[in-house]
Scaffold this motif. Structure first.
Motif, PDB file in Angstrom:
ATOM      1  N   ALA A 132       0.831  -1.203   0.000  1.00 49.65           N
ATOM      2  CA  ALA A 132       0.000   0.000   0.000  1.00 49.65           C
ATOM      3  C   ALA A 132       0.865   1.252   0.000  1.00 49.65           C
ATOM      4  CB  ALA A 132      -0.936   0.006   1.207  1.00 49.65           C
ATOM      5  N   TRP A 133       1.960   1.214   0.758  1.00 49.78           N
ATOM      6  CA  TRP A 133       2.853   2.370   0.813  1.00 49.78           C
ATOM      7  C   TRP A 133       3.639   2.539  -0.482  1.00 49.78           C
ATOM      8  CZ3 TRP A 133       0.914   5.085   4.326  1.00 49.78           C
ATOM      9  CH2 TRP A 133       0.492   4.552   5.546  1.00 49.78           C
ATOM     10  N   LYS A 134       3.821   1.448  -1.230  1.00 50.26           N
ATOM     11  CA  LYS A 134       4.477   1.546  -2.532  1.00 50.26           C
ATOM     12  C   LYS A 134       3.555   2.212  -3.550  1.00 50.26           C
ATOM     13  CE  LYS A 134       7.534  -2.377  -1.691  1.00 50.26           C
ATOM     14  NZ  LYS A 134       7.845  -3.802  -1.978  1.00 50.26           N
ATOM     15  N   TYR A 157       6.672   4.761   0.143  1.00 52.62           N
ATOM     16  CA  TYR A 157       7.819   3.856   0.218  1.00 52.62           C
ATOM     17  C   TYR A 157       9.029   4.451  -0.498  1.00 52.62           C
ATOM     18  CZ  TYR A 157       9.886  -0.771   0.955  1.00 52.62           C
ATOM     19  OH  TYR A 157      10.655  -1.815   1.397  1.00 52.62           O
ATOM     20  N   ALA A 158       8.784   5.102  -1.627  1.00 52.75           N
ATOM     21  CA  ALA A 158       9.892   5.682  -2.392  1.00 52.75           C
ATOM     22  C   ALA A 158      10.286   7.065  -1.895  1.00 52.75           C
ATOM     23  CB  ALA A 158       9.502   5.764  -3.866  1.00 52.75           C
ATOM     24  N   PRO A 190       7.935  19.979  -4.095  1.00 52.17           N
ATOM     25  CA  PRO A 190       9.310  19.768  -3.618  1.00 52.17           C
ATOM     26  C   PRO A 190      10.142  19.014  -4.650  1.00 52.17           C
ATOM     27  CG  PRO A 190       7.861  18.120  -2.671  1.00 52.17           C
ATOM     28  CD  PRO A 190       6.983  19.022  -3.506  1.00 52.17           C
ATOM     29  N   ALA A 191      11.423  18.909  -4.382  1.00 52.78           N
ATOM     30  CA  ALA A 191      12.317  18.202  -5.304  1.00 52.78           C
ATOM     31  C   ALA A 191      11.941  16.726  -5.408  1.00 52.78           C
ATOM     32  CB  ALA A 191      13.770  18.357  -4.844  1.00 52.78           C
ATOM     33  N   LYS A 192      11.521  16.145  -4.278  1.00 48.04           N
ATOM     34  CA  LYS A 192      11.144  14.739  -4.242  1.00 48.04           C
ATOM     35  C   LYS A 192       9.617  14.670  -4.246  1.00 48.04           C
ATOM     36  CE  LYS A 192      12.922  10.581  -1.936  1.00 48.04           C
ATOM     37  NZ  LYS A 192      13.663  10.081  -0.767  1.00 48.04           N
ATOM     38  N   ALA A 193       9.027  14.313  -5.390  1.00 46.82           N
ATOM     39  CA  ALA A 193       7.569  14.384  -5.510  1.00 46.82           C
ATOM     40  C   ALA A 193       7.074  13.343  -6.508  1.00 46.82           C
ATOM     41  CB  ALA A 193       7.144  15.785  -5.963  1.00 46.82           C
ATOM     42  N   VAL A 194       5.776  13.042  -6.436  1.00 49.02           N
ATOM     43  CA  VAL A 194       5.126  12.169  -7.412  1.00 49.02           C
ATOM     44  C   VAL A 194       4.166  13.016  -8.238  1.00 49.02           C
ATOM     45  CG1 VAL A 194       5.315  10.119  -5.967  1.00 49.02           C
ATOM     46  CG2 VAL A 194       3.275  11.540  -5.788  1.00 49.02           C
ATOM     47  N   GLY A 195       3.932  12.588  -9.491  1.00 45.90           N
ATOM     48  CA  GLY A 195       2.969  13.288 -10.333  1.00 45.90           C
ATOM     49  C   GLY A 195       3.613  14.228 -11.324  1.00 45.90           C
ATOM     50  N   ASP A 196       2.862  14.506 -12.389  1.00 48.49           N
ATOM     51  CA  ASP A 196       3.345  15.385 -13.462  1.00 48.49           C
ATOM     52  C   ASP A 196       3.299  16.854 -13.040  1.00 48.49           C
ATOM     53  OD1 ASP A 196       3.549  13.107 -15.040  1.00 48.49           O
ATOM     54  OD2 ASP A 196       1.514  13.332 -15.837  1.00 48.49           O
ATOM     55  N   ILE A 203       4.514  32.427  -0.126  1.00 51.06           N
ATOM     56  CA  ILE A 203       4.855  31.264  -0.947  1.00 51.06           C
ATOM     57  C   ILE A 203       6.115  30.614  -0.386  1.00 51.06           C
ATOM     58  CG2 ILE A 203       5.537  30.433  -3.226  1.00 51.06           C
ATOM     59  CD1 ILE A 203       2.702  31.333  -3.262  1.00 51.06           C
ATOM     60  N   ASP A 204       6.035  29.317  -0.154  1.00 52.02           N
ATOM     61  CA  ASP A 204       7.200  28.537   0.261  1.00 52.02           C
ATOM     62  C   ASP A 204       7.548  27.606  -0.896  1.00 52.02           C
ATOM     63  OD1 ASP A 204       9.167  27.069   1.494  1.00 52.02           O
ATOM     64  OD2 ASP A 204       7.817  25.938   2.796  1.00 52.02           O
ATOM     65  N   GLU A 205       8.476  28.055  -1.738  1.00 55.86           N
ATOM     66  CA  GLU A 205       8.837  27.273  -2.913  1.00 55.86           C
ATOM     67  C   GLU A 205       9.484  25.953  -2.493  1.00 55.86           C
ATOM     68  OE1 GLU A 205       7.944  27.880  -5.833  1.00 55.86           O
ATOM     69  OE2 GLU A 205       7.499  30.028  -5.899  1.00 55.86           O
ATOM     70  N   GLY A 206       8.918  24.854  -2.998  1.00 59.07           N
ATOM     71  CA  GLY A 206       9.483  23.533  -2.729  1.00 59.07           C
ATOM     72  C   GLY A 206       9.109  22.953  -1.386  1.00 59.07           C
ATOM     73  N   GLY A 207       8.152  23.574  -0.672  1.00 58.96           N
ATOM     74  CA  GLY A 207       7.815  23.111   0.680  1.00 58.96           C
ATOM     75  C   GLY A 207       6.617  22.198   0.755  1.00 58.96           C
ATOM     76  N   GLY A 208       6.047  21.788  -0.393  1.00 59.26           N
ATOM     77  CA  GLY A 208       4.849  20.958  -0.387  1.00 59.26           C
ATOM     78  C   GLY A 208       5.122  19.527   0.036  1.00 59.26           C
ATOM     79  N   ALA A 209       4.038  18.782   0.291  1.00 62.32           N
ATOM     80  CA  ALA A 209       4.164  17.344   0.529  1.00 62.32           C
ATOM     81  C   ALA A 209       4.532  16.678  -0.796  1.00 62.32           C
ATOM     82  CB  ALA A 209       2.845  16.789   1.061  1.00 62.32           C
ATOM     83  N   PHE A 210       5.043  15.450  -0.764  1.00 60.47           N
ATOM     84  CA  PHE A 210       5.512  14.843  -2.002  1.00 60.47           C
ATOM     85  C   PHE A 210       4.379  14.525  -2.968  1.00 60.47           C
ATOM     86  CE2 PHE A 210       4.736  11.027   0.567  1.00 60.47           C
ATOM     87  CZ  PHE A 210       4.122  10.180  -0.334  1.00 60.47           C
ATOM     88  N   TYR A 211       3.125  14.529  -2.471  1.00 58.86           N
ATOM     89  CA  TYR A 211       1.997  14.183  -3.325  1.00 58.86           C
ATOM     90  C   TYR A 211       1.109  15.376  -3.675  1.00 58.86           C
ATOM     91  CZ  TYR A 211       0.292  13.914   1.465  1.00 58.86           C
ATOM     92  OH  TYR A 211       0.028  14.191   2.788  1.00 58.86           O
ATOM     93  N   GLY A 212       1.412  16.575  -3.160  1.00 63.96           N
ATOM     94  CA  GLY A 212       0.580  17.708  -3.521  1.00 63.96           C
ATOM     95  C   GLY A 212       0.968  18.996  -2.820  1.00 63.96           C
ATOM     96  N   PRO A 213       0.587  20.152  -3.397  1.00 68.84           N
ATOM     97  CA  PRO A 213       0.837  21.441  -2.753  1.00 68.84           C
ATOM     98  C   PRO A 213      -0.073  21.613  -1.552  1.00 68.84           C
ATOM     99  CG  PRO A 213      -0.568  21.746  -4.660  1.00 68.84           C
ATOM    100  CD  PRO A 213      -0.176  20.292  -4.655  1.00 68.84           C
TER     101      PRO A 213
END
Length: 605
Positions: free
Chosen positions: A272-274, A279-280, A392-398, A422-432
């Protein structure tokens, strides 16, 4: 000497040592954010110069300016081989003052990375710094006998760093890696004038008195035990009462706002985490175990469980928005060096919710969340501001999906005329996300709640709903926490109120003091009546003087004390001491109970 300490060129701060004289806006020696960043960065170097003179064996890593001051990481021992401690800060400050008042120019030198590496060949910490710098020109700054690798900017002369204060000494792993050596970190702050520094010092002293760890021990709210594990708070009866009241009040409010309670498991298969991407992208912050040869991960967030609730049934556009909430216990592998009371723990409970909606419903649901935020923060007397955190630099999605999600948040705030940063690059890896930052009684800012727009997880888990044309569409997922976590919020609230908690959530709301044994029966009757109203009270029946019983109750910061003697028993009344209103009055029992009912409901969230 000019009061210009730097320039702003096309939005970038450039120091006087680097300024070429074209198109710059002057940054003066004042308490603006830009000026303070330059002053504090320079003051970090002033501190390092002083330490190098006092302890010639010292070697330095990095010394940045931070939001409210600066720090420097270093390898340093006392001249007798001992570790530096708080007592050494006064000596360092004295040397810093001497160097600042010497009015030494701060000089910039540009060199190649290879030349600098050769120059500091025997300094392993300088080599670590160089590893983090791209090939090309490397800048160094010097003042008197001290020189360090630094990109700047810096003030032109040490005189601009004279209003400073060192605040504490701590340990910090080299580069933040807990597998590497522990360096010494010294924190400080600096301002452009003596008055601002003096006010900051006053706030620091007041903050020490309000430290939630100190108050938590005094008021018997929580404790930590090394036998259990670091970063794992143990809630004592008083603290558990406080949490319970907060949870119950928020439960009712959630239900009135259309949220449904759900609960997901605290341990899920790694598969599920993958799928979710944790997981990544988040594995280093998670705990894992193996059961029946299958890897499981303890949840660091509640979103996957709520996704599974959504997937438990076929969803129609008529069902949306669906709002699920949970007081979800999560675990995150925080490094031991950053753990701090309730502010940073390894186990905590989020006031978490997820809203599944159509894209056309994003704004109205963001508005509803913002209304919820405003109501709750007003109830506790917090002002707040908002900041949008981007990909952020480490993120999922287009990138396209991220742009759509980020624009949805900006549009919602813009249309309401709400200000945000605005906090550039401060979002969660799956969304702003929108971060809610509250300001406490000492004007300190704390990041608590978040609102996140997520197109990625619905896609990764293939979530769907049937639209009005009987076609399958993908919903949007809004992640939402208002307090952030009960632990952190309670820690902030304790410091904000100095332990003088609002009546409706105080763990003990009334202390009943019978003057003598013959008044105990009436005290128990009052206690029972209060309990029926949902009020927590305690009877102080120890063999102590009346004054000592009152002092004990006040030390525990109990909002109300009632004293019962012959007159009160005969008249069926109470002698009330209202700690918050600083009033004393006599009331009959019915008046007192009516008064208590009003106090219980004076905050409507």
């Amino acid at each position: 000497m000019s009061d210009v300490i730097a320039y702003k060129v096309n939005g970038v701060v450039v120091d006087t040592q680097s300024y070429d004289g074209n198109g710059g806006e002057e940054i003066l020696f004042d308490n603006s954010k830009e000026a303070l960043d330059v002053i504090r960065h320079s003051c970090a170097h002033l501190m390092a110069a002083a330490i190098k003179e006092l302890y010639p064996n010292a070697k330095f890593f990095v010394g940045p300016a931070i939001e409210d001051g600066f720090y420097y990481d270093m390898r340093v021992m006392g001249n007798g081989g001992e570790k530096l401690g708080e007592a050494d800060l006064e000596l360092i400050e004295k040397k810093m003052k001497e160097l600042a008042l010497a009015k030494t120019d701060i000089v910039k030198l540009n060199s190649t990375k290879a030349e600098v590496a050769a120059k500091y060949a025997s300094d392993d910490l300088k080599q670590e710094v160089l590893k983090r710098i791209p090939d090309g020109v490397v800048s160094l700054y010097s003042q008197g006998n001290f020189e360090d690798i630094c990109r700047g900017p810096h003030v032109p002369n040490t005189i601009f760093t004279r209003f400073f204060k060192l605040t504490r000494i701590a340990g910090a792993y080299l580069g933040g890696d807990e597998n590497r050596e522990m360096l010494t970190r010294i924190y400080g702050t600096a301002y452009a004038d003596k008055e601002s520094l003096k006010e900051h010092i006053r706030i620091i002293e007041e903050a020490k008195k309000r430290d939630h760890r100190k108050l938590g021990a005094e008021m018997k709210f929580f404790t930590f035990d090394d036998d259990i594990g670091v970063g794992l708070p143990i809630w004592l009866p008083n603290g558990a009462r406080l949490r319970s009241k907060l949870e119950h009040k928020l439960y009712k409010t959630h239900r009135l706002r259309g949220y449904e309670p759900v609960r997901g498991p605290e341990i899920l298969k790694s598969d599920a985490w993958k799928i979710s991407g944790h997981y990544a992208n988040y594995k280093e912050n998670m705990y894992f175990t193996v059961i029946d040869e299958q890897e499981y991960g303890i949840k660091p967030m509640n979103c996957v469980g709520h996704i599974k609730v959504y997937q438990s049934d076929i969803r129609s556009y008529r069902d949306l928005p669906l709002k699920f909430f949970e007081y979800g216990v999560v675990h995150r592998h925080e490094k031991s060096g950053v753990l701090h009371g309730l502010f940073r723990v390894r186990e905590f409970t989020q006031d978490d919710a997820h809203i599944f909606c159509m894209p056309s419903q994003i704004k109205e649901n963001v508005y509803e969340i913002l209304s919820f935020v405003d109501t709750l923060m007003s109830a506790f007397g917090f002002s707040y501001e908002m900041e949008i955190s981007t990909k952020p630099a480490k993120a999922v999605g287009d990138d396209e999906v991220w742009e759509i999600a980020t624009k949805a948040l900006k549009d919602a705030l813009d249309e309401k005329g709400l200000k945000y940063g605005i906090d550039e690059g401060g979002g969660a890896f799956y969304g702003p996300k929108i971060d809610i930052k509250i300001t406490d009684a000492l004007k300190r800012k704390w990041q608590c709640g978040t609102i996140q727009v997520d197109f990625n997880l619905p896609k990764r888990f293939d979530l769907g709903y049937i639209d009005e044309n009987n076609e399958r569409k993908q919903p949007v997922m809004l992640h939402r926490a208002i307090m952030g976590s009960f632990e952190r919020f309670i820690g902030i609230l304790l410091e904000h109120t100095a332990g003088e908690l609002p009546f409706w959530i105080a763990p003990t709301q009334v202390v009943i003091i019978p003057i003598a044994d013959e008044h105990l029966a009436y005290a128990k009757e009052v206690h029972s009546l209060l309990l029926e109203l949902g009020v927590d009270s305690e009877i102080s029946s120890k063999n102590e003087t009346l004054n000592k019983k009152i002092r004990t109750a006040e030390k525990q910061r109990v909002p109300m004390i009632i004293v019962l003697g012959d007159n009160e028993v005969a008249s069926r009344g109470v002698a009330l001491r209202d700690r918050r209103a600083r009033e004393q009055k006599d009331m009959n029992l019915d008046e007192f109970l009516s008064f208590i009912k009003v106090k219980l409901n004076e905050v409507n969230i």
